[in-house]
Scaffold this motif. Structure first.
Motif, PDB file in Angstrom:
ATOM      1  N   ALA A 161       0.817  -1.182  -0.152  1.00 46.08           N
ATOM      2  CA  ALA A 161      -0.032  -0.269   0.089  1.00 46.08           C
ATOM      3  C   ALA A 161       1.029   1.244   0.030  1.00 46.08           C
ATOM      4  CB  ALA A 161      -0.883  -0.104   1.367  1.00 46.08           C
ATOM      5  N   GLU A 162       1.909   1.099   0.488  1.00 49.59           N
ATOM      6  CA  GLU A 162       2.956   2.280   0.615  1.00 49.59           C
ATOM      7  C   GLU A 162       3.453   2.560  -0.794  1.00 49.59           C
ATOM      8  OE1 GLU A 162       4.423   1.954   5.400  1.00 49.59           O
ATOM      9  OE2 GLU A 162       5.831   1.333   3.408  1.00 49.59           O
ATOM     10  N   GLU A 163       3.796   1.387  -1.393  1.00 46.86           N
ATOM     11  CA  GLU A 163       4.407   1.640  -2.775  1.00 46.86           C
ATOM     12  C   GLU A 163       3.348   2.122  -3.617  1.00 46.86           C
ATOM     13  OE1 GLU A 163       8.267   0.578  -2.089  1.00 46.86           O
ATOM     14  OE2 GLU A 163       7.301   1.187  -3.900  1.00 46.86           O
ATOM     15  N   LEU A 164       2.043   1.594  -3.589  1.00 42.43           N
ATOM     16  CA  LEU A 164       1.156   2.149  -4.369  1.00 42.43           C
ATOM     17  C   LEU A 164       0.571   3.664  -4.239  1.00 42.43           C
ATOM     18  CD1 LEU A 164      -1.275   1.325  -6.133  1.00 42.43           C
ATOM     19  CD2 LEU A 164      -2.763   0.767  -4.521  1.00 42.43           C
ATOM     20  N   ALA A 165       0.888   3.997  -2.896  1.00 42.78           N
ATOM     21  CA  ALA A 165       0.545   5.467  -2.429  1.00 42.78           C
ATOM     22  C   ALA A 165       1.659   6.343  -3.102  1.00 42.78           C
ATOM     23  CB  ALA A 165       0.445   5.544  -0.938  1.00 42.78           C
ATOM     24  N   LEU A 166       2.849   5.758  -3.120  1.00 42.21           N
ATOM     25  CA  LEU A 166       3.854   6.647  -3.727  1.00 42.21           C
ATOM     26  C   LEU A 166       3.727   6.706  -5.257  1.00 42.21           C
ATOM     27  CD1 LEU A 166       6.656   7.901  -3.527  1.00 42.21           C
ATOM     28  CD2 LEU A 166       7.742   5.865  -3.798  1.00 42.21           C
ATOM     29  N   ALA A 167       3.185   5.730  -5.915  1.00 41.84           N
ATOM     30  CA  ALA A 167       2.758   5.876  -7.196  1.00 41.84           C
ATOM     31  C   ALA A 167       1.617   6.611  -7.584  1.00 41.84           C
ATOM     32  CB  ALA A 167       2.382   4.322  -7.496  1.00 41.84           C
ATOM     33  N   LEU A 168       0.564   6.705  -6.581  1.00 44.76           N
ATOM     34  CA  LEU A 168      -0.509   7.707  -6.863  1.00 44.76           C
ATOM     35  C   LEU A 168       0.027   9.120  -6.712  1.00 44.76           C
ATOM     36  CD1 LEU A 168      -3.371   6.009  -4.737  1.00 44.76           C
ATOM     37  CD2 LEU A 168      -3.364   6.024  -7.232  1.00 44.76           C
ATOM     38  N   THR A 169       1.052   9.401  -5.677  1.00 46.05           N
ATOM     39  CA  THR A 169       1.570  10.714  -5.592  1.00 46.05           C
ATOM     40  C   THR A 169       2.352  11.110  -6.983  1.00 46.05           C
ATOM     41  OG1 THR A 169       2.013  10.382  -3.220  1.00 46.05           O
ATOM     42  CG2 THR A 169       3.160  12.027  -4.109  1.00 46.05           C
ATOM     43  N   CYS A 170       3.086  10.230  -7.493  1.00 44.67           N
ATOM     44  CA  CYS A 170       3.832  10.700  -8.644  1.00 44.67           C
ATOM     45  C   CYS A 170       2.810  10.661  -9.819  1.00 44.67           C
ATOM     46  CB  CYS A 170       4.834   9.463  -8.987  1.00 44.67           C
ATOM     47  SG  CYS A 170       6.178   9.240  -7.771  1.00 44.67           S
ATOM     48  N   ASN A 171       1.972   9.736  -9.955  1.00 46.68           N
ATOM     49  CA  ASN A 171       1.121   9.928 -10.996  1.00 46.68           C
ATOM     50  C   ASN A 171       0.236  11.291 -10.766  1.00 46.68           C
ATOM     51  OD1 ASN A 171      -0.647   9.270 -13.099  1.00 46.68           O
ATOM     52  ND2 ASN A 171      -1.468   7.204 -12.220  1.00 46.68           N
ATOM     53  N   ALA A 172      -0.032  11.871  -9.661  1.00 43.63           N
ATOM     54  CA  ALA A 172      -0.640  13.105  -9.616  1.00 43.63           C
ATOM     55  C   ALA A 172       0.058  14.111 -10.105  1.00 43.63           C
ATOM     56  CB  ALA A 172      -1.066  13.310  -8.096  1.00 43.63           C
ATOM     57  N   SER A 173       1.465  14.166  -9.813  1.00 43.52           N
ATOM     58  CA  SER A 173       2.270  15.193 -10.383  1.00 43.52           C
ATOM     59  C   SER A 173       2.382  15.113 -12.087  1.00 43.52           C
ATOM     60  CB  SER A 173       3.759  14.990  -9.937  1.00 43.52           C
ATOM     61  OG  SER A 173       4.251  13.636 -10.319  1.00 43.52           O
ATOM     62  N   LEU A 174       2.433  13.841 -12.494  1.00 43.14           N
ATOM     63  CA  LEU A 174       2.201  13.842 -13.929  1.00 43.14           C
ATOM     64  C   LEU A 174       0.928  14.278 -14.525  1.00 43.14           C
ATOM     65  CD1 LEU A 174       3.835  10.708 -14.571  1.00 43.14           C
ATOM     66  CD2 LEU A 174       4.749  12.898 -15.057  1.00 43.14           C
ATOM     67  N   GLN A 175      -0.366  14.116 -13.722  1.00 37.40           N
ATOM     68  CA  GLN A 175      -1.503  14.528 -14.121  1.00 37.40           C
ATOM     69  C   GLN A 175      -1.657  15.971 -14.216  1.00 37.40           C
ATOM     70  OE1 GLN A 175      -4.259  12.205 -11.705  1.00 37.40           O
ATOM     71  NE2 GLN A 175      -4.137  10.401 -12.697  1.00 37.40           N
ATOM     72  N   GLN A 176      -0.910  16.479 -13.334  1.00 35.28           N
ATOM     73  CA  GLN A 176      -1.077  18.150 -13.323  1.00 35.28           C
ATOM     74  C   GLN A 176      -0.673  18.660 -14.590  1.00 35.28           C
ATOM     75  OE1 GLN A 176       1.002  19.460 -10.026  1.00 35.28           O
ATOM     76  NE2 GLN A 176      -0.398  18.636  -8.420  1.00 35.28           N
ATOM     77  N   LEU A 177       0.127  17.920 -15.469  1.00 33.90           N
ATOM     78  CA  LEU A 177       0.514  18.394 -16.658  1.00 33.90           C
ATOM     79  C   LEU A 177      -0.701  18.473 -17.716  1.00 33.90           C
ATOM     80  CD1 LEU A 177       4.219  17.034 -16.850  1.00 33.90           C
ATOM     81  CD2 LEU A 177       3.648  19.141 -16.189  1.00 33.90           C
ATOM     82  N   GLY A 178      -1.473  17.540 -17.384  1.00 25.89           N
ATOM     83  CA  GLY A 178      -2.622  17.409 -18.388  1.00 25.89           C
ATOM     84  C   GLY A 178      -3.808  17.520 -17.643  1.00 25.89           C
ATOM     85  N   ALA A 179      -4.030  18.511 -16.783  1.00 24.15           N
ATOM     86  CA  ALA A 179      -5.186  18.613 -16.109  1.00 24.15           C
ATOM     87  C   ALA A 179      -6.439  18.654 -16.637  1.00 24.15           C
ATOM     88  CB  ALA A 179      -5.127  19.762 -14.949  1.00 24.15           C
ATOM     89  N   LEU A 180      -6.378  19.515 -17.700  1.00 23.35           N
ATOM     90  CA  LEU A 180      -7.791  19.433 -18.541  1.00 23.35           C
ATOM     91  C   LEU A 180      -8.032  18.179 -19.029  1.00 23.35           C
ATOM     92  CD1 LEU A 180      -6.829  22.878 -20.360  1.00 23.35           C
ATOM     93  CD2 LEU A 180      -8.498  22.490 -18.435  1.00 23.35           C
ATOM     94  N   ARG A 181      -7.182  17.374 -19.593  1.00 23.73           N
ATOM     95  CA  ARG A 181      -7.538  16.282 -20.031  1.00 23.73           C
ATOM     96  C   ARG A 181      -7.949  15.060 -18.582  1.00 23.73           C
ATOM     97  NH1 ARG A 181      -4.631  11.506 -20.708  1.00 23.73           N
ATOM     98  NH2 ARG A 181      -2.831  12.596 -20.223  1.00 23.73           N
ATOM     99  N   LEU A 182      -7.251  15.220 -17.775  1.00 20.98           N
ATOM    100  CA  LEU A 182      -7.628  14.398 -16.505  1.00 20.98           C
ATOM    101  C   LEU A 182      -8.893  14.654 -15.784  1.00 20.98           C
ATOM    102  CD1 LEU A 182      -4.002  13.545 -15.607  1.00 20.98           C
ATOM    103  CD2 LEU A 182      -5.511  11.978 -16.825  1.00 20.98           C
ATOM    104  N   LEU A 183      -9.273  15.968 -15.762  1.00 15.23           N
ATOM    105  CA  LEU A 183     -10.368  16.243 -14.852  1.00 15.23           C
ATOM    106  C   LEU A 183     -11.856  15.528 -15.424  1.00 15.23           C
ATOM    107  CD1 LEU A 183      -9.799  20.078 -14.339  1.00 15.23           C
ATOM    108  CD2 LEU A 183      -9.690  18.113 -12.792  1.00 15.23           C
ATOM    109  N   THR A 184     -11.854  15.240 -16.754  1.00 14.39           N
ATOM    110  CA  THR A 184     -13.050  14.631 -17.146  1.00 14.39           C
ATOM    111  C   THR A 184     -13.092  13.052 -16.752  1.00 14.39           C
ATOM    112  OG1 THR A 184     -11.826  14.074 -19.412  1.00 14.39           O
ATOM    113  CG2 THR A 184     -12.969  16.088 -19.121  1.00 14.39           C
ATOM    114  N   ALA A 185     -12.122  12.449 -16.700  1.00 12.54           N
ATOM    115  CA  ALA A 185     -12.171  11.143 -16.246  1.00 12.54           C
ATOM    116  C   ALA A 185     -10.965  10.595 -15.288  1.00 12.54           C
ATOM    117  CB  ALA A 185     -11.991  10.129 -17.568  1.00 12.54           C
ATOM    118  N   GLY A 186     -11.378  10.390 -13.920  1.00 14.46           N
ATOM    119  CA  GLY A 186     -10.297  10.342 -13.055  1.00 14.46           C
ATOM    120  C   GLY A 186      -9.745   8.786 -13.006  1.00 14.46           C
TER     121      GLY A 186
END
Length: 681
Positions: A161-186
């Motif tokens: 779960a800690e590894e998965l949490a770290l992955a979600l954190t990193c994925n969130a940083s990448l999603q901020q680069l394409g926030a308009l695309r990712l807001l429609t489908a989380g």
């Protein structure tokens, strides 16, 4: 799909294996874009052939391989084929008992494939292979296309779960680069029925503030406490609210852009219509030179009405400016409140410094008092030492008396020896003089000897008794001296212990003072954080003011446009007044055209009203933002009040402890034996 079936048969035969009949039956009439091989036991050759076909097949969007009993080699071959696929959107690998190699192949798939949006991995025990699951989570962190991930019943522990949490954190940083695309489908992970526990749940909760695209996270059946589940639900609600607000903002911006474009088109169309009407009027004025005075009066009345409408618009603009001034005044009042709060914090820090100095003075006074007690104990020790010296002098005098008694005893013994020798001489003389009376003399001598021996024995016995009494007195004096020395040493040890205790108490008070200083430093840091938050609020207020100024500029532009329209209307009126004599014949047609212009003006009025409504909405938003800032300031003041109450409570506790310590020291000093031995001043 028939071509897919033939290719599958050909690849199986090329590899020296027969194609599976169940797979061929599924490939005969499959739904369009979907391949369902659920509950089919796929061999390694079949997996190899399907992997090669999936590398270049562009027809399948859904691939279902649940409960297929895939081996490690077969799963690896299938996933290698999917790495180069760009069409498959849905992949179901439920119940295939994937192990370490399969988990690493899934990580490579997520790292290379950019088309899969839904991945089902239920009942695969991926969490049992920690290193492979860490690789899978690292690949998940770099994937930006996956929308739904099903990890139910995969034995995921708190480390996974800690590894998965770290992955979600990193994925969130990448999603901020394409926030308009990712807001429609989380991103929708499903982690039900695992072994995440408290630590894993906390790790996931800590990673959620950085991931704004995640709007649903299922954690049922993981032994996660209710507060952690509530925190996850709150984070999901915040993400959903962000997505809805972002969608609403996008819709509003789209609508506003459409309205602006529509206004621009209408303005251009009106300008063209106006130019056409001007050309027609010029032609008509060239053809006709008659006009009507009554129509001129009507036109003047229409112009007066327009002027009144323009004046009303000016009044509304003044009201908007007044509202903006009120908002600026509110911002200034907020700034004054923040300054007052800062002054209160400074005064609080000064009071705390004064109290700290007073506590230090009290500690110095206590130390001086303890030093005075120590000096009194030293004086008592000196008195005891003087008493010991006197007792030693007495012992020495007694020893001198004993020495004199021994010397007397030795002189008496010498005298007795001299008398015995004289008696022997006398006896020898008597023997020489008279041997006749030997018997009488012998009897007489025996009597004298017996008498002398008795006398000597009595004198020796008396001397021995005197020596024994002197020895007993000496022993008693030595015991008394040892007792006095032991008492002095015990009192000195007690005094030293009291001094050590006092020093320890002073050291503890210094540590408490250091602890209080640390708390003061933490409070200062909290004050600095509050000041930074206030600065951020001021920045937001400045941004709101900048937006208000931009809106004011837009209103000024609209006002200038209205003034230009007024100037154009005045120029037209002047031309009409100059050419009234030439347009009297075509007055009715001109009247119709003027009515059309009035309709256009009405449309402009409606647009201005819409713009005013927009201004009101923006002003209300600005007002709500200011109210939010005021509530945040109130919460900060409440926190400061709580900190002050805590400081007061700590101060009272320290005062109580100091009073208890002082009472204990006084009670100890009053009840100790040192007080009884203290000399009178």
């Amino acid at each position: 799909m028939e071509e897919f079936r033939h290719c599958y048969s050909r690849l199986c035969r090329e590899s020296g294996a027969e194609p599976q009949d169940t797979v061929l039956q599924k490939l005969q009439e499959p739904p369009r874009g979907r391949l369902d091989l659920a509950t089919q036991s796929l061999t390694v050759d079949t997996c190899r052939a399907l992997g090669k076909l999936l590398q270049k097949e562009a027809l399948l969007t859904e691939l279902i391989l649940s409960d297929c009993m895939l081996s490690e080699e077969g799963a690896t071959l299938l996933l290698q084929g999917l790495c180069a696929n760009t069409i498959v959107r849905f992949l179901d690998l439920k119940g295939n008992n994937l192990q370490a190699a399969g988990t690493e192949a899934l990580g490579r798939l997520l790292r290379q494939n950019k088309s899969i949006q839904s991945l089902t991995l239920e009942w695969n025990n991926l969490g049992m292979w920690e290193d492979a699951f860490a690789t899978f989570c690292g690949a998940l962190a770099g994937n930006g296309t996956l929308r739904q991930l099903d990890l139910r019943n995969n034995q995921i522990s708190h480390k996974g779960a800690e590894e998965l949490a770290l992955a979600l954190t990193c994925n969130a940083s990448l999603q901020q680069l394409g926030a308009l695309r990712l807001l429609t489908a989380g991103f929708l992970p499903d982690l039900r029925w695992n072994n995440i526990g408290l630590l894993g749940g906390r790790a996931l909760v800590n990673s959620l503030p950085r991931n704004r695209a995640l709007w649903r996270l299922e954690l049922a059946g993981n032994n996660v406490p209710g507060d952690v589940l509530r925190a996850v639900e709150q984070a999901m609600d915040r993400n959903r609210e962000r997505q809805t607000t972002s969608r609403e903002n996008q819709a509003r911006t789209h609508v506003l852009s459409k309205e602006v474009q529509h206004l621009q088109e209408e303005k251009s169309r009106q300008f063209l219509d106006l130019m056409e009407t001007i050309d027609k009027q010029r032609k008509e004025m060239a053809r006709s030179g008659r006009a009507s005075a009554a129509r001129v009066e009507q036109l003047q009345e229409a112009l007066n009405e327009r002027r009144s409408v323009i004046n009303a618009l000016k009044a509304k603009l003044q009201m908007a400016e007044a509202a903006r001034a009120l908002s600026e005044q509110k911002a200034q009042s907020l700034g004054e409140l923040l300054a007052a709060a800062e002054q209160e914090q400074q005064s609080l820090a000064q009071r705390q410094a004064k109290e700290h100095r007073l506590e230090r003075q009290e500690a110095a006074e206590r130390e001086s008092k303890l030093l005075r007690d120590l000096s009194a104990a030293n004086e008592k020790n000196l008195l005891l030492r003087n008493q010991v010296d006197e007792l030693e002098r007495k012992v020495r005098s007694r020893q001198e008396q004993l020495f004199l008694a021994r010397r007397e005893l030795s002189s008496a013994a010498a005298e007795l020896k001299m008398r015995a020798s004289q008696a022997e001489e006398r006896l020898e003389l008597e023997k020489k003089r008279s041997r006749q009376s030997l018997e009488d003399l012998e009897q007489l001598r025996a009597k004298e000897v017996e008498h002398m021996t008795r006398h000597l024995e009595e004198s020796e016995r008396a001397m021995q008794e005197r020596v024994q009494s002197l020895e007993a007195s000496r022993l008693s004096l030595e015991e008394e001296l040892s007792r006095v020395k032991a008492a002095a040493l015990s009192e000195r040890g007690q005094a030293e212990e009291e001094l050590i205790k006092a020093k320890n108490q002073v050291r503890l008070e210094e540590q408490r003072l250091a602890h209080l200083e640390e708390k003061l430093r933490l409070l200062a840091q909290a004050r600095d954080e509050a000041q930074s938050a206030c600065l951020q609020q001021r920045q937001t207020v400045a941004d709101a003011q900048a937006r208000a100024s931009q809106l004011g500029l837009q209103v000024e532009g609209l006002r200038r446009h209205l003034e230009e329209l007024q100037q154009e209307l005045s120029s037209k009126d002047q031309e009409k007044v100059a050419e009234v004599s030439r347009v009297r014949v075509e007055l009715q047609e001109r009247n119709g055209r003027l009515q059309a212009e009035l309709a256009a003006q009405e449309a402009l009025r409606e647009k201005v009203a819409a713009l005013e409504r927009r201004l009101k909405v923006i002003a209300s938003d600005h007002r709500e933002a200011l109210l939010d800032r005021e509530s945040e300031n109130a919460s900060l003041r409440e926190k400061l009040r709580l900190k002050e109450a805590e400081i007061a409570r700590i101060r009272e506790e320290e005062v109580q402890r100091a009073s208890f310590l002082q009472n204990a020291v006084l009670a100890y000093v009053q009840g100790s034996p040192l007080r009884a031995l203290r000399p009178q001043k």
